[in-house]
Motif scaffolding. Structure first.
Motif, PDB file in Angstrom:
ATOM      1  N   PRO A 290      98.283  13.761  20.588  1.00 19.33           N
ATOM      2  CA  PRO A 290      97.862  13.046  19.382  1.00 19.33           C
ATOM      3  C   PRO A 290      96.674  12.113  19.597  1.00 19.33           C
ATOM      4  CG  PRO A 290     100.255  13.064  19.539  1.00 19.33           C
ATOM      5  CD  PRO A 290      99.732  13.614  20.833  1.00 19.33           C
ATOM      6  N   ASP A 291      96.446  11.670  20.855  1.00 21.30           N
ATOM      7  CA  ASP A 291      95.286  10.807  21.106  1.00 21.30           C
ATOM      8  C   ASP A 291      94.020  11.623  21.398  1.00 21.30           C
ATOM      9  OD1 ASP A 291      95.638  11.735  23.694  1.00 21.30           O
ATOM     10  OD2 ASP A 291      96.498   9.872  24.447  1.00 21.30           O
ATOM     11  N   LEU A 292      94.126  12.982  21.240  1.00 19.00           N
ATOM     12  CA  LEU A 292      93.006  13.918  21.317  1.00 19.00           C
ATOM     13  C   LEU A 292      92.548  14.225  22.749  1.00 19.00           C
ATOM     14  CD1 LEU A 292      90.989  12.611  18.238  1.00 19.00           C
ATOM     15  CD2 LEU A 292      92.697  14.433  18.336  1.00 19.00           C
ATOM     16  N   PRO A 314      98.306  17.592  16.849  1.00 19.79           N
ATOM     17  CA  PRO A 314      99.593  17.344  16.190  1.00 19.79           C
ATOM     18  C   PRO A 314      99.428  16.503  14.931  1.00 19.79           C
ATOM     19  CG  PRO A 314      99.741  16.957  18.559  1.00 19.79           C
ATOM     20  CD  PRO A 314      98.284  17.117  18.245  1.00 19.79           C
ATOM     21  N   ASP A 315     100.096  16.899  13.859  1.00 17.83           N
ATOM     22  CA  ASP A 315     100.069  16.143  12.616  1.00 17.83           C
ATOM     23  C   ASP A 315     101.290  15.228  12.584  1.00 17.83           C
ATOM     24  OD1 ASP A 315     100.062  15.164  10.011  1.00 17.83           O
ATOM     25  OD2 ASP A 315      99.260  17.016   9.178  1.00 17.83           O
ATOM     26  N   ASP A 323     103.422  24.959  12.242  1.00 15.68           N
ATOM     27  CA  ASP A 323     103.612  24.698  13.669  1.00 15.68           C
ATOM     28  C   ASP A 323     103.463  23.215  14.010  1.00 15.68           C
ATOM     29  OD1 ASP A 323     100.918  24.321  13.386  1.00 15.68           O
ATOM     30  OD2 ASP A 323     100.304  25.802  14.875  1.00 15.68           O
ATOM     31  N   GLY A 324     103.293  22.367  12.980  1.00 11.22           N
ATOM     32  CA  GLY A 324     103.224  20.935  13.215  1.00 11.22           C
ATOM     33  C   GLY A 324     101.851  20.400  13.553  1.00 11.22           C
TER      34      GLY A 324
END
Length: 479
Positions: A290-292, A314-315, A323-324
């Motif tokens: 999530p922090d790329l 990730p969302d 798939d999130g």
């Protein structure tokens, strides 16, 4: 720092970091085969003649003053040794570019299927060049078709097909239909009812980004404009005439001919990632946290980042793909780029990183002048359609267009079109700009020399000439 790709993510990461890294003694290097970033949500309006093509792109050279720009394509990355191989756009020899940090932002390309004839007959709507070519194609077919007398040839020229019922496909076919109406008004040799538009969609509904009720309204709106909407239908063959099939039972649906076939049925991650040593997920995108930061089964890969359509981000809001992960669109790409730039800079100073979390603001789509649909998530979900949705579409994308200079140009285009109308001027021979010069510079063939007169045939002896060499009776009489 190496930035692979100068699209949404690449442009914004370079804009945010070029000065900071330069002041720290480093340099940002952007590698892209094009010298500009394309704002893809404006491609339908470029195809429809509402926006000047150059105003829908952002020049790298003009806005990335402190960035090293390389016009070429990254063909492979060896992150273990911190090197990338670049193929220059001019076709020269490949060369290596060393780096400390790398940002993968090469975006996505059009996703196609092995359909016979598609590569020869179809055109996408992913680049500014395709949008310009499509605009000229629509105007050309209407002009040429208006002079045809053969009914079959005329029908083929005046039939336009778009495959794909997502945002790109719907906006494309509606802008094309608006452009065609304006062109027909200026051409007395063709009637509007002769122009045929067909939308082909494999699913049972269109535009999954809006509500089912809104999607039904869009279908009704399209049909009210004379656009044929074929749901649960797939393109089976594009060789010769188009062959469509009904997906539920695989039976033939329709067969007809067209000169214009537009493919907007989805995108896929840029395949260049397959030539790297980064971990990929099943859809071919780079795996990121999530922090790329890029991360695989063995953990985080240092100094490697990715965002946009090429990354499986990730969302964290729970409203993304099944798939999130985040939906691959401009809204997420622009915001991920800003978060990535902040996190990358923070990592240089061992500061904590922040996860990317952005609730989708909704979706807006324009269907030509004063027509559109919108699903806005602000203080609750607000559904709009018609003129209000069209205004919301232009307002959002006008603000989202990168750089103030480009915003001004686009808005000026809209103001000009409001007073002067849609531009239906066709530009010819863009694929052969030297044609007129070559014709003028080529010496005209010399006229053929006149044929020499045929030699006179030898005089034949008179049939009644006296035998035995007798004298001419006229001369004899004269004597």
């Amino acid at each position: 720092m190496l930035v692979v790709g100068g699209g949404y993510v690449g442009l914004y990461v370079a804009l945010k970091l070029q000065k900071k890294i330069a002041n720290a003694g480093g340099i940002v290097t952007v590698v892209d085969p094009l010298p500009y970033m394309t704002y893809q949500p404006f491609l339908p309006e470029v195809a429809g003649g509402n926006i000047e093509a150059r105003h829908a792109v952002v020049s790298h050279r003009q806005h990335l003053k402190q960035t090293e720009l390389i016009q070429g394509r990254v063909v492979s990355i060896d992150h273990a040794n911190r090197t990338a191989v670049v193929a220059p756009a001019d076709g020269g020899d490949n060369f290596e570019v060393p780096y400390f940090d790398v940002v993968l932002s090469a975006g996505a390309i059009t996703r196609t299927f092995p359909i016979k004839g598609l590569a020869d007959k179809g055109i996408g709507l992913k680049t500014i060049e395709e949008a310009v070519a499509l605009r000229n194609k629509v105007l050309d077919r209407i002009e040429v078709g208006s002079t045809m007398t053969d009914p079959a040839e005329r029908a083929r020229a005046l039939t336009f097909v778009v495959v794909g019922g997502g945002f790109a496909g719907i906006e494309c076919i509606t802008e094309m239909e608006d452009l065609a109406r304006a062109a027909v008004k200026n051409n007395p040799r063709v009637k509007q009812e002769e122009v045929r538009f067909v939308l082909v969609e494999a699913m049972g509904r269109i535009m999954p980004e809006v509500t089912a009720k809104q999607a039904e309204w869009v279908v009704e709106h399209l049909r009210s404009r004379g656009i044929e909407v074929l749901l649960n239908t797939s393109l089976d063959n594009a060789e010769g005439s188009l062959k469509l099939i009904n997906l539920p039972d695989k039976t033939p649906a329709q067969e007809f001919e067209t000169d214009t076939l537009v493919w907007t049925a989805g995108v896929q991650a840029n395949p260049m990632v397959r030539s790297t040593d980064f971990p990929l997920e099943p859809r071919g995108r780079v795996r990121v946290l999530p922090d790329l930061r890029i991360s695989g089964d063995e953990g985080i890969i240092d100094n490697a980042w990715a965002a946009g359509d090429i990354a499986a981000v990730p969302d964290l809001t729970g409203g993304g793909l099944p798939d999130g992960t985040c939906v691959p669109n401009a809204q997420h790409a622009l915001r991920q780029a800003k978060r990535l730039a902040k996190n990358l800079w923070a990592s240089r100073w061992d500061k904590p990183l922040v996860d990317y979390k952005h609730k989708n603001l909704g979706a807006v789509a324009g269907f030509g002048e004063w027509k559109g649909v919108a699903n806005i998530n602000l203080l609750g979900r607000i559904g709009l359609k018609g003129p209000l949705a069209w205004l919301a579409h232009r307002g959002y994308h006008g603000m989202a267009m990168p750089t103030f200079e480009r915003k001004f140009r686009v808005i000026f285009n809209w103001v000009l079109s409001f007073f002067a109308g849609r531009d239906t001027t066709q530009l010819l021979d863009l694929d052969n700009p030297r044609g007129a010069f070559v014709a003028a510079a080529t010496p005209a063939p010399k006229p053929a020399a006149p044929a020499a007169p045929a030699p006179a045939a030898p005089a034949e002896k008179a049939a009644d000439a006296p035998q035995g060499g007798a004298k001419d009776p006229v001369k004899a009489e004269a004597k």
